[in-house]
Design an enzyme around this catalytic site. Structure first.
Site, short mmCIF file in Angstrom:
data_model
loop_
_atom_site.label_atom_id
_atom_site.label_comp_id
_atom_site.label_asym_id
_atom_site.label_seq_id
_atom_site.Cartn_x
_atom_site.Cartn_y
_atom_site.Cartn_z
N CYS A 88 9.83 -7.77 1.41
CA CYS A 88 8.83 -6.70 1.28
C CYS A 88 8.36 -6.17 2.63
O CYS A 88 7.74 -5.10 2.69
CB CYS A 88 7.63 -7.19 0.47
SG CYS A 88 8.11 -7.73 -1.18
N HIS A 96 2.19 -1.86 1.89
CA HIS A 96 3.13 -2.36 0.89
C HIS A 96 2.39 -2.43 -0.45
O HIS A 96 1.23 -2.84 -0.51
CB HIS A 96 3.62 -3.75 1.29
CG HIS A 96 4.41 -4.44 0.23
ND1 HIS A 96 5.44 -3.81 -0.44
CD2 HIS A 96 4.32 -5.69 -0.30
CE1 HIS A 96 5.94 -4.65 -1.33
NE2 HIS A 96 5.28 -5.80 -1.26
N ASN A 131 5.75 -3.17 -7.65
CA ASN A 131 6.19 -3.66 -6.35
C ASN A 131 7.70 -3.43 -6.22
O ASN A 131 8.48 -4.08 -6.91
CB ASN A 131 5.84 -5.15 -6.24
CG ASN A 131 6.20 -5.75 -4.89
OD1 ASN A 131 6.92 -5.15 -4.10
ND2 ASN A 131 5.70 -6.95 -4.63
#
Ligand code: UT7
Length: 323
Positions: free
Chosen positions: A113, A250, A280
């Site tokens: 990520c 993020h 996500n």
């Protein structure tokens, strides 16, 4: 002083949209739980036969069009992904071929990520060192392929997608008023491996494996590390939180995003949030959020954008970009 200046951006989401209610039909979860804990309302899921490279190519084509250049003008592709098409070669080389780029270098970068921030930092360093002139940084993922759809604690959290930016080396004055990447900060801590990992791989199990996460532990590290790394990158550039026009974090959890925004003293309208729509998407989440805010007119030339992300490793980082 050479600065890596953003020339354009683009993104792509698979057509298929899956709502929380649709998930609740096949597993013990609810729209209420998912929204309350994460802020997620829906996610896009790649079709059978739709690979990470396909998403990456579409996002890249849009970024090149936005920048007004073609693939032949590129001499670097950095593709941040933890879900490559194949173990090798790098998915970036598949993208390279599709874009008609026949010179330079293309490689994958794996920082989960945090991958996009890592990719931006690496491309920026290569541009500043004369290894590349015009670079494409892509974040692209098909996390739906590494989810254990029997684990409600993880499978509801992720989605598929891709985003990209084009960077070009231009002469700057070396001040924080320059357009381009002003500062980067990267970190990792391998001691935290067990709280977020995939339980497979070519060298260990010879399978692809599934994502495993201790959500609460990751949450705690995320809140602390994000606050620290945004302070670090601002200090490197000689800027303060009040100078930030846009926080582009993020997109893992709305509560983590809110916490970072609060610590920076930013009003919610300066924080770009797409986790509700995209969930996500790992390395793709920051460029997807960036592209949304650029294309809807929020992020404009000269604005100061702070990008930050954390993921498996743990690996985390931040980049400060004057758009
Ligand atoms: O992108 C990489 C970085 N990743 C992150 O930043 C993720 C960070 N972590 C998180 O976002 C949160 O920890 C989660 C959203 C993953 C979980 O939220 P939480 O508030 O930490 O919940 P929890 O894991 O402690 O679970 C609370 C309860 C449990 O039930 P009991 O034991 O309290 O009875 C879970 O079994 O919620 C239950 N639960 C669910 N219930 C309905 C877990 N998943 C679900 C679900 N639907 N999908």
């Amino acid at each position: 002083m050479i600065r890596s200046v953003v020339q354009g951006c683009g993104s792509y989401l698979p057509e298929r949209l899956v709502t929380n209610d649709e998930l609740a039909k096949t597993m013990d979860t609810s729209d209420e739980w998912i929204q309350q804990r994460t802020g997620i309302k829906q996610r896009h899921i790649a079709a059978d036969g739709e690979f990470t490279s396909h998403l990456a190519i579409k996002a890249a084509e849009r970024a090149l069009a936005h920048a007004g250049i073609s693939g032949a003008d590129l001499d670097l592709i950095v593709l941040a992904t933890a879900t490559p098409d194949e173990t090798f070669p790098a998915t970036a080389t598949v993208v390279q071929k599709a874009l008609g780029m026949t010179k330079g270098a293309a490689f994958d970068l794996q920082a989960v990520c945090a991958g996009f921030v890592y990719g931006v930092s690496v491309a920026d360093s290569m541009i500043k060192n004369g290894l590349a002139g015009t670079a494409l940084v892509i974040g692209a993922e098909t996390f739906s392929r590494i989810l254990d759809w029997n684990d409600r604690g993880t499978c509801v959290l992720f989605g598929d997608g891709a985003g990209a930016i084009v960077l070009k080396g231009e002469q700057g004055n070396g001040t924080s008023a320059d357009r381009g990447i002003l500062a980067n900060a990267l970190h990792s801590d391998g001691r935290q491996h067990d709280i977020l990992y995939v339980d497979g791989g070519p060298s260990s199990t010879r399978t692809t494996g599934f994502l495993r996460m201790e959500g609460k532990e990751v949450f705690k590290h995320a809140v602390v590390n994000m606050a620290a790394v945004v302070g670090e990158v601002l200090a490197k550039a000689g800027l303060e939180a009040k100078d930030i026009d846009w926080l582009v974090p993020h997109q893992a959890n709305k509560r983590i995003i809110d916490s970072t925004g609060r610590k920076l003293g930013l009003p919610p309208e300066k924080v770009v949030v797409t986790v509700d729509r995209h969930a996500n998407t790992s390395a793709a989440s920051i460029p997807l959020a960036l592209d949304a805010a650029v294309k809807d007119g929020r992020i404009k030339k000269g604005d100061l954008a702070l990008l930050e992300g954390i993921g498996g490793g743990l690996a985390w980082g931040a980049s400060l970009i004057r758009w």
